[in-house]
Design a protein around this motif. Structure first.
Motif, PDB file in Angstrom:
ATOM      1  N   GLY A  12      33.919  36.734  33.241  1.00  0.00           N
ATOM      2  CA  GLY A  12      34.580  36.454  34.511  1.00  0.00           C
ATOM      3  C   GLY A  12      33.024  36.189  34.575  1.00  0.00           C
ATOM      4  N   GLY A  14      31.760  35.274  37.765  1.00  0.00           N
ATOM      5  CA  GLY A  14      31.696  35.307  39.152  1.00  0.00           C
ATOM      6  C   GLY A  14      30.328  36.414  39.887  1.00  0.00           C
ATOM      7  N   ARG A  16      30.034  39.359  40.617  1.00  0.00           N
ATOM      8  CA  ARG A  16      29.479  40.888  39.886  1.00  0.00           C
ATOM      9  C   ARG A  16      29.562  39.948  38.114  1.00  0.00           C
ATOM     10  N   GLU A  37      34.657  32.148  31.390  1.00  0.00           N
ATOM     11  CA  GLU A  37      34.562  32.297  32.748  1.00  0.00           C
ATOM     12  C   GLU A  37      35.576  29.750  32.501  1.00  0.00           C
ATOM     13  N   ASP A  39      35.277  28.262  35.898  1.00  0.00           N
ATOM     14  CA  ASP A  39      35.059  27.032  35.848  1.00  0.00           C
ATOM     15  C   ASP A  39      33.337  26.911  35.561  1.00  0.00           C
ATOM     16  N   ARG A  42      29.707  27.407  37.455  1.00  0.00           N
ATOM     17  CA  ARG A  42      29.385  28.680  36.642  1.00  0.00           C
ATOM     18  C   ARG A  42      29.199  28.812  35.135  1.00  0.00           C
ATOM     19  N   ASP A  60      38.097  30.926  28.996  1.00  0.00           N
ATOM     20  CA  ASP A  60      38.916  31.472  28.677  1.00  0.00           C
ATOM     21  C   ASP A  60      39.077  32.757  28.086  1.00  0.00           C
ATOM     22  N   TRP A  61      39.199  34.251  28.848  1.00  0.00           N
ATOM     23  CA  TRP A  61      38.674  35.223  28.436  1.00  0.00           C
ATOM     24  C   TRP A  61      40.116  35.822  27.069  1.00  0.00           C
ATOM     25  N   ARG A  62      41.048  34.494  27.186  1.00  0.00           N
ATOM     26  CA  ARG A  62      41.721  35.115  25.943  1.00  0.00           C
ATOM     27  C   ARG A  62      41.191  33.878  24.569  1.00  0.00           C
ATOM     28  N   ALA A  77      35.300  41.109  34.674  1.00  0.00           N
ATOM     29  CA  ALA A  77      34.649  41.374  36.384  1.00  0.00           C
ATOM     30  C   ALA A  77      35.771  39.919  36.956  1.00  0.00           C
ATOM     31  N   GLN A  79      39.228  38.038  38.768  1.00  0.00           N
ATOM     32  CA  GLN A  79      39.740  38.530  40.395  1.00  0.00           C
ATOM     33  C   GLN A  79      40.923  39.432  39.897  1.00  0.00           C
ATOM     34  N   ASP A  80      41.460  40.513  41.024  1.00  0.00           N
ATOM     35  CA  ASP A  80      41.644  41.626  41.003  1.00  0.00           C
ATOM     36  C   ASP A  80      43.582  42.203  40.532  1.00  0.00           C
ATOM     37  N   MET A  82      43.976  39.507  38.029  1.00  0.00           N
ATOM     38  CA  MET A  82      43.667  39.838  36.250  1.00  0.00           C
ATOM     39  C   MET A  82      42.605  40.582  35.505  1.00  0.00           C
ATOM     40  N   HIS A  83      42.945  41.885  35.513  1.00  0.00           N
ATOM     41  CA  HIS A  83      42.450  42.864  35.188  1.00  0.00           C
ATOM     42  C   HIS A  83      43.257  43.152  33.531  1.00  0.00           C
ATOM     43  N   LYS A 101      36.662  47.149  39.834  1.00  0.00           N
ATOM     44  CA  LYS A 101      37.468  47.398  40.613  1.00  0.00           C
ATOM     45  C   LYS A 101      38.020  46.611  41.450  1.00  0.00           C
ATOM     46  N   HIS A 190      37.645  52.544  46.579  1.00  0.00           N
ATOM     47  CA  HIS A 190      35.949  52.782  46.764  1.00  0.00           C
ATOM     48  C   HIS A 190      35.965  53.957  47.288  1.00  0.00           C
TER      49      HIS A 190
HETATM   50  N1  LIG Z   1      32.024  46.957  42.546  1.00  0.00           N
HETATM   51  C1  LIG Z   1      32.623  46.007  44.403  1.00  0.00           C
HETATM   52  O1  LIG Z   1      32.143  47.302  45.191  1.00  0.00           O
HETATM   53  C2  LIG Z   1      33.348  45.726  44.179  1.00  0.00           C
HETATM   54  C3  LIG Z   1      32.401  44.152  45.070  1.00  0.00           C
HETATM   55  C4  LIG Z   1      32.421  42.906  45.359  1.00  0.00           C
HETATM   56  C5  LIG Z   1      33.704  42.919  44.237  1.00  0.00           C
HETATM   57  N2  LIG Z   1      34.638  43.637  43.441  1.00  0.00           N
HETATM   58  C6  LIG Z   1      35.447  42.737  42.435  1.00  0.00           C
HETATM   59  O2  LIG Z   1      35.034  42.360  41.309  1.00  0.00           O
HETATM   60  C7  LIG Z   1      36.042  41.466  41.214  1.00  0.00           C
HETATM   61  C8  LIG Z   1      35.238  40.081  40.928  1.00  0.00           C
HETATM   62  O3  LIG Z   1      35.068  39.805  41.928  1.00  0.00           O
HETATM   63  P1  LIG Z   1      33.929  38.668  42.322  1.00  0.00           P
HETATM   64  O4  LIG Z   1      33.495  38.686  43.943  1.00  0.00           O
HETATM   65  O5  LIG Z   1      32.816  38.651  41.221  1.00  0.00           O
HETATM   66  O6  LIG Z   1      34.892  36.990  42.309  1.00  0.00           O
HETATM   67  P2  LIG Z   1      35.259  35.789  41.930  1.00  0.00           P
HETATM   68  O7  LIG Z   1      35.929  35.168  42.132  1.00  0.00           O
HETATM   69  O8  LIG Z   1      33.408  35.012  41.812  1.00  0.00           O
HETATM   70  O9  LIG Z   1      34.638  36.011  39.856  1.00  0.00           O
HETATM   71  C9  LIG Z   1      35.755  35.781  39.016  1.00  0.00           C
HETATM   72  C10 LIG Z   1      35.254  34.761  37.808  1.00  0.00           C
HETATM   73  O10 LIG Z   1      37.085  35.194  37.150  1.00  0.00           O
HETATM   74  C11 LIG Z   1      36.514  33.860  36.330  1.00  0.00           C
HETATM   75  N3  LIG Z   1      38.414  33.622  36.005  1.00  0.00           N
HETATM   76  C12 LIG Z   1      39.089  33.556  36.452  1.00  0.00           C
HETATM   77  N4  LIG Z   1      40.064  33.740  35.306  1.00  0.00           N
HETATM   78  C13 LIG Z   1      39.009  33.772  34.396  1.00  0.00           C
HETATM   79  C14 LIG Z   1      39.765  33.110  32.865  1.00  0.00           C
HETATM   80  N5  LIG Z   1      41.167  33.366  32.719  1.00  0.00           N
HETATM   81  N6  LIG Z   1      38.739  34.418  31.775  1.00  0.00           N
HETATM   82  C15 LIG Z   1      37.457  34.475  32.352  1.00  0.00           C
HETATM   83  N7  LIG Z   1      37.253  34.486  33.400  1.00  0.00           N
HETATM   84  C16 LIG Z   1      37.984  34.124  35.005  1.00  0.00           C
HETATM   85  C17 LIG Z   1      36.863  32.490  38.026  1.00  0.00           C
HETATM   86  O11 LIG Z   1      36.094  31.692  37.706  1.00  0.00           O
HETATM   87  C18 LIG Z   1      35.475  33.318  38.918  1.00  0.00           C
HETATM   88  O12 LIG Z   1      34.260  33.360  38.406  1.00  0.00           O
HETATM   89  C19 LIG Z   1      36.871  41.430  41.785  1.00  0.00           C
HETATM   90  O13 LIG Z   1      37.898  42.168  41.380  1.00  0.00           O
HETATM   91  C20 LIG Z   1      36.861  42.243  42.776  1.00  0.00           C
HETATM   92  O14 LIG Z   1      37.303  42.644  43.322  1.00  0.00           O
HETATM   93  C21 LIG Z   1      33.685  44.526  43.433  1.00  0.00           C
END
Ligand SMILES: NC(=O)c1ccc[n+]([C@@H]2O[C@H](COP(=O)([O-])OP(=O)(O)OC[C@H]3O[C@@H](n4cnc5c(N)ncnc54)[C@H](O)[C@@H]3O)[C@@H](O)[C@H]2O)c1
Length: 419
Positions: A12, A14, A16, A37, A39, A42, A60-62, A77, A79-80, A82-83, A101, A190
């Motif tokens: 992931g 993105g 984070r 990733e 996208d 990205r 894909d993470w798989r 990292a 989305q929520d 998909m943890h 988180k 948090h």
């Molecule tokens: N710790 C903190 O304070 C904090 C702050 C913001 C966000 N977060 C958490 O971090 C996580 C990511 O948030 P973000 O803002 O980076 O979101 P984001 O959407 O920018 O990043 C998530 C990434 O995962 C990718 N993704 C989707 N499917 C996937 C797959 N099958 N395999 C691999 N990657 C895949 C998406 O394309 C995307 O680029 C969320 O769970 C969010 O809640 C935490």
């Protein structure tokens, strides 16, 4: 491990995932060796930035998991919702794991994660970045050292900020509990985790109230339209998307966050195109949101201590504020400074904890992002999980309190938790 340090993999890439990868590479303790990733933009930018060979770049993470254990540690990292999938798979492969988180969006998934990482015996941390700031360490040290005697109650505020709330929780990824999760989990797992850390124990009873008061169709101003770019009342709306996003241009921090979530094209035309067609230009009164915009949680602890926590959209974007009431003293904290009154001497002093300014994701959560990355890499390099202040079981515990509070809010009950 190699001479280049920890071999880090990112699932992931993105906002984070990229941030952690940059810190890990900059720390000199790790090299980023693989990425997953979907996208394409990205993915390509990430691979180029870290010089990752094509064979180690996955969509894909798989696919990354199917390649086996190609690194020592992984940042999950995605989305929520998909943890759990990637975390369980990478634990089974023997990766040490830094998981964003919330740990998971359901208790069942959090349990699966806990079981998998404990069975694998890998180092595991959830990104509760608030635990890692100098401010938190100083405050925890004062409490544990008896600076205010016995902690009797706490008043804690998470001022989300009006435009930040509109960005993330009305128009953005965390706006709908069906595609994401309730606000208390996505924003304030948090805070609940941090409060438990300060008290040194989880509460035994919780209650909660709150709802979606403002960002709903019946609050829409007369004459407003469904998108800001065509709206005749946009110029007087505090939640105007053009006002928010066009002002980010030219500021590297704000272009990273919040603008990168909106578009990768950081030009006026690019921003306007994204607002015209994407979710970030939608009217805040007719978006697809359903999460609360204000909530209070009250908690009672086994020793009789209490805590009142408020999270709300209706503030400037600011550091959290905390007041701690003890039998022998009082502390008022603002995320950087701690104002301490000692009842034994009447002395008042202000402690500057040396915490970096900037509590948002754009500026690294008051140093928490850097500190958690460094602590995780050190724990992996030294094979010492005690370098992380929380493990799977403690994250599961704090998430369970969140789910209990949410149950309390939706049922109106006071929920008991095991002591
Ligand atoms: N710790 C903190 O304070 C904090 C702050 C913001 C966000 N977060 C958490 O971090 C996580 C990511 O948030 P973000 O803002 O980076 O979101 P984001 O959407 O920018 O990043 C998530 C990434 O995962 C990718 N993704 C989707 N499917 C996937 C797959 N099958 N395999 C691999 N990657 C895949 C998406 O394309 C995307 O680029 C969320 O769970 C969010 O809640 C935490």
């Amino acid at each position: 491990m190699t001479l280049d340090g920890v071999r880090l993999v990112v699932a992931g890439a993105g906002l984070r995932g990229l941030g952690y990868a940059r810190r890990a590479a900059a720390s000199g303790r790790a090299s980023v060796v693989a990425v997953a990733e979907p996208d394409p933009v990205r993915r390509a930018q990430f691979a180029t930035e870290f010089g990752i060979p094509p064979a180690m770049v996955f969509a894909d993470w798989r696919d990354l998991a199917a390649a086996g254990r190609v690194g020592d540690a992984v940042v999950v990292a995605t989305q929520d919702q998909m943890h759990a999938g990637p975390t369980v798979a990478f634990a089974e492969l023997g990766y040490h794991i830094l998981l964003e988180k919330p740990m998971a969006t359901t208790e069942q998934d959090a349990l699966r994660i806990t079981a998998a990482v404990e069975k694998a015996g890998v180092i595991f941390g959830v990104c509760h970045v608030m635990r890692y700031t100098p401010y938190s360490s100083a405050l925890k040290q004062m409490l544990d050292g008896g600076a205010i005697g016995r902690l009797v109650s706490v008043q804690h505020l998470e001022p989300i900020g009006w435009w930040h709330y509109a960005h993330s929780f009305v128009r953005g990824n965390w706006s709908n509990s069906n595609t994401s999760a309730p606000l208390l989990l996505t924003k304030s797992c948090h805070d609940i985790d941090w409060l438990i850390y300060l008290f040194g124990a989880a509460p035994t009873r919780v209650s909660s109230f709150g709802g979606l008061s403002h960002f709903r169709p019946d609050q829409r101003p007369a004459g407003a339209t469904d998108t800001c770019l065509t709206c005749p009342v946009e110029s007087t709306c505090p939640y105007s998307a053009p006002k928010l996003y066009l002002a980010c241009l030219g500021d590297p921090d704000r272009e990273f966050w919040p603008l990168s979530a909106v578009t990768a094209d950081h030009t006026p035309a690019g921003v306007e195109a994204a607002l015209r067609t994407g979710p970030y230009g939608r009217c805040v009164y007719t978006s697809a949101n359903d999460v609360v915009d204000h909530q209070v949680v009250t908690m009672s602890f086994a020793d009789g201590a209490t805590c009142a926590f408020t999270l709300t959209a209706f503030t400037p974007l600011a550091d959290r504020k905390t007041r701690l009431f003890g039998t022998h003293g009082y502390i008022d904290g603002d995320g950087r400074l701690l104002h301490h009154t000692d009842f034994r001497t009447g002395e008042r002093r202000t402690i500057d904890t040396g915490t970096p300014a900037g509590h948002t994701a754009a500026d690294g959560h008051n140093g928490g992002d850097v500190a958690i990355t460094d602590a995780f890499l050190a724990a992996v390099a030294e094979d010492d999980p005690s370098l992380l202040p929380s493990d799977a079981a403690s994250s599961l515990l704090s998430h369970r309190v969140v789910w209990a509070a949410e149950r309390a809010r939706t049922t109106g009950a006071v929920v008991d938790l095991p002591g």
